[in-house]
Design a protein around this motif. Structure first.
Motif, PDB file in Angstrom:
ATOM      1  N   ASN A  11       0.905  -1.365  -0.160  1.00  0.00           N
ATOM      2  CA  ASN A  11       0.021   0.127  -0.022  1.00  0.00           C
ATOM      3  C   ASN A  11       0.839   1.196  -0.071  1.00  0.00           C
ATOM      4  O   ASN A  11       0.431   2.214  -0.698  1.00  0.00           O
ATOM      5  N   ARG A  12       1.971   1.416   0.619  1.00  0.00           N
ATOM      6  CA  ARG A  12       2.836   2.548   0.829  1.00  0.00           C
ATOM      7  C   ARG A  12       3.687   2.480  -0.530  1.00  0.00           C
ATOM      8  O   ARG A  12       3.772   3.778  -0.994  1.00  0.00           O
ATOM      9  N   VAL A  13       3.692   1.490  -1.195  1.00  0.00           N
ATOM     10  CA  VAL A  13       4.444   1.540  -2.515  1.00  0.00           C
ATOM     11  C   VAL A  13       3.366   2.265  -3.687  1.00  0.00           C
ATOM     12  O   VAL A  13       3.818   3.171  -4.463  1.00  0.00           O
ATOM     13  N   LEU A  14       2.104   1.709  -3.617  1.00  0.00           N
ATOM     14  CA  LEU A  14       1.132   2.526  -4.493  1.00  0.00           C
ATOM     15  C   LEU A  14       0.708   3.871  -3.994  1.00  0.00           C
ATOM     16  O   LEU A  14       0.325   4.517  -4.916  1.00  0.00           O
ATOM     17  N   ASN A  15       0.726   4.088  -2.681  1.00  0.00           N
ATOM     18  CA  ASN A  15       0.145   5.335  -2.276  1.00  0.00           C
ATOM     19  C   ASN A  15       1.439   6.043  -1.440  1.00  0.00           C
ATOM     20  O   ASN A  15       1.021   6.354  -0.258  1.00  0.00           O
ATOM     21  N   PRO A  16       2.311   6.205  -1.850  1.00  0.00           N
ATOM     22  CA  PRO A  16       3.536   6.872  -0.972  1.00  0.00           C
ATOM     23  C   PRO A  16       3.187   8.475  -0.688  1.00  0.00           C
ATOM     24  O   PRO A  16       2.344   9.151  -1.191  1.00  0.00           O
ATOM     25  N   MET A  46       3.500   1.905 -11.677  1.00  0.00           N
ATOM     26  CA  MET A  46       3.685   3.167 -12.495  1.00  0.00           C
ATOM     27  C   MET A  46       2.283   3.780 -12.820  1.00  0.00           C
ATOM     28  O   MET A  46       2.109   4.875 -13.108  1.00  0.00           O
ATOM     29  N   GLU A  47       1.440   2.869 -13.624  1.00  0.00           N
ATOM     30  CA  GLU A  47       0.144   3.261 -14.180  1.00  0.00           C
ATOM     31  C   GLU A  47      -0.694   3.841 -12.781  1.00  0.00           C
ATOM     32  O   GLU A  47      -1.279   4.684 -12.758  1.00  0.00           O
ATOM     33  N   VAL A  48      -0.590   3.318 -11.477  1.00  0.00           N
ATOM     34  CA  VAL A  48      -1.390   3.905 -10.562  1.00  0.00           C
ATOM     35  C   VAL A  48      -0.826   5.045 -10.048  1.00  0.00           C
ATOM     36  O   VAL A  48      -1.580   6.045  -9.678  1.00  0.00           O
ATOM     37  N   ALA A  49       0.648   5.440 -10.125  1.00  0.00           N
ATOM     38  CA  ALA A  49       1.153   6.584  -9.878  1.00  0.00           C
ATOM     39  C   ALA A  49       0.797   7.761 -10.775  1.00  0.00           C
ATOM     40  O   ALA A  49       0.615   8.961 -10.531  1.00  0.00           O
ATOM     41  N   GLU A  50       0.878   7.349 -11.963  1.00  0.00           N
ATOM     42  CA  GLU A  50       0.299   8.264 -13.119  1.00  0.00           C
ATOM     43  C   GLU A  50      -1.053   8.630 -12.981  1.00  0.00           C
ATOM     44  O   GLU A  50      -1.447  10.021 -13.154  1.00  0.00           O
ATOM     45  N   ARG A  51      -1.865   7.911 -12.518  1.00  0.00           N
ATOM     46  CA  ARG A  51      -3.331   8.073 -12.430  1.00  0.00           C
ATOM     47  C   ARG A  51      -3.524   9.011 -11.148  1.00  0.00           C
ATOM     48  O   ARG A  51      -4.154   9.865 -11.353  1.00  0.00           O
ATOM     49  N   CYS A  52      -2.654   8.704 -10.139  1.00  0.00           N
ATOM     50  CA  CYS A  52      -2.881   9.724  -8.915  1.00  0.00           C
ATOM     51  C   CYS A  52      -2.309  11.106  -9.286  1.00  0.00           C
ATOM     52  O   CYS A  52      -2.824  12.187  -8.845  1.00  0.00           O
ATOM     53  N   ASP A  53      -1.200  11.139 -10.097  1.00  0.00           N
ATOM     54  CA  ASP A  53      -0.716  12.553 -10.449  1.00  0.00           C
ATOM     55  C   ASP A  53      -1.856  13.219 -11.260  1.00  0.00           C
ATOM     56  O   ASP A  53      -2.135  14.386 -11.355  1.00  0.00           O
ATOM     57  N   GLN A  54      -2.503  12.459 -12.343  1.00  0.00           N
ATOM     58  CA  GLN A  54      -3.452  13.178 -13.091  1.00  0.00           C
ATOM     59  C   GLN A  54      -4.607  13.739 -12.226  1.00  0.00           C
ATOM     60  O   GLN A  54      -5.224  14.717 -12.474  1.00  0.00           O
ATOM     61  N   ALA A  56      -4.439  14.782  -9.358  1.00  0.00           N
ATOM     62  CA  ALA A  56      -4.117  15.477  -8.314  1.00  0.00           C
ATOM     63  C   ALA A  56      -4.039  16.795  -9.311  1.00  0.00           C
ATOM     64  O   ALA A  56      -4.486  18.012  -8.745  1.00  0.00           O
ATOM     65  N   ARG A  57      -3.465  16.874 -10.364  1.00  0.00           N
ATOM     66  CA  ARG A  57      -3.502  17.824 -11.558  1.00  0.00           C
ATOM     67  C   ARG A  57      -4.964  18.443 -11.521  1.00  0.00           C
ATOM     68  O   ARG A  57      -4.958  19.778 -11.782  1.00  0.00           O
ATOM     69  N   ALA A  58      -5.824  17.641 -11.870  1.00  0.00           N
ATOM     70  CA  ALA A  58      -7.050  17.914 -12.410  1.00  0.00           C
ATOM     71  C   ALA A  58      -7.791  18.717 -10.756  1.00  0.00           C
ATOM     72  O   ALA A  58      -8.569  19.768 -11.008  1.00  0.00           O
ATOM     73  N   ALA A  59      -7.401  18.244  -9.748  1.00  0.00           N
ATOM     74  CA  ALA A  59      -8.060  18.977  -8.475  1.00  0.00           C
ATOM     75  C   ALA A  59      -7.327  20.213  -8.465  1.00  0.00           C
ATOM     76  O   ALA A  59      -8.334  21.205  -8.188  1.00  0.00           O
ATOM     77  N   ALA A  60      -6.150  20.329  -8.630  1.00  0.00           N
ATOM     78  CA  ALA A  60      -5.542  21.643  -8.578  1.00  0.00           C
ATOM     79  C   ALA A  60      -6.156  22.644  -9.763  1.00  0.00           C
ATOM     80  O   ALA A  60      -6.231  23.767  -9.351  1.00  0.00           O
ATOM     81  N   ASP A  61      -6.073  22.221 -10.746  1.00  0.00           N
ATOM     82  CA  ASP A  61      -6.748  22.939 -11.821  1.00  0.00           C
ATOM     83  C   ASP A  61      -8.302  23.216 -11.611  1.00  0.00           C
ATOM     84  O   ASP A  61      -8.686  24.460 -11.858  1.00  0.00           O
ATOM     85  N   ALA A  62      -8.897  22.528 -10.891  1.00  0.00           N
ATOM     86  CA  ALA A  62     -10.354  22.925 -10.664  1.00  0.00           C
ATOM     87  C   ALA A  62     -10.294  23.949  -9.613  1.00  0.00           C
ATOM     88  O   ALA A  62     -11.493  24.704  -9.666  1.00  0.00           O
TER      89      ALA A  62
END
Length: 82
Positions: A11-16, A46-54, A56-62
């Motif tokens: 879990n920590r690897v997926l959600n650091p 890496m897919e999970v990390a990219e999804r989380c980054d996207q 987070a960016r969408a939330a910041a843009d909102a």
């Protein structure tokens, strides 16, 4: 798994938390990612990390005002000087 750094789990690897990956030594980082590759989990992580980054960016843009969003999309042409 044995290749996780001390105190880490799947879990920590997926959600650091912020800064978690930067807290690893070079050796821990290399071991973690090499072993994730060997276990066939690297692409998924890496897919999970990219999804989380996207997300987070969408939330910041909102949160940005509309004029700031428009300004970021504006295309600026370089000024030609003679």
């Amino acid at each position: 798994m044995s290749f996780y750094p001390p105190g880490w789990d799947y879990n920590r690897v997926l959600n650091p938390a912020d800064g978690d990956m930067m807290s690893l030594t070079d050796e821990q980082h290399t071991t973690l990612f090499n072993d994730l590759r060997e276990a066939g989990l690297f692409d998924y992580v890496m897919e999970v990390a990219e999804r989380c980054d996207q997300e987070a960016r969408a939330a910041a843009d909102a949160q940005k005002p509309e004029d700031e969003k428009l300004a970021e999309r504006e295309i600026f042409r370089p000024t030609l000087t003679a």
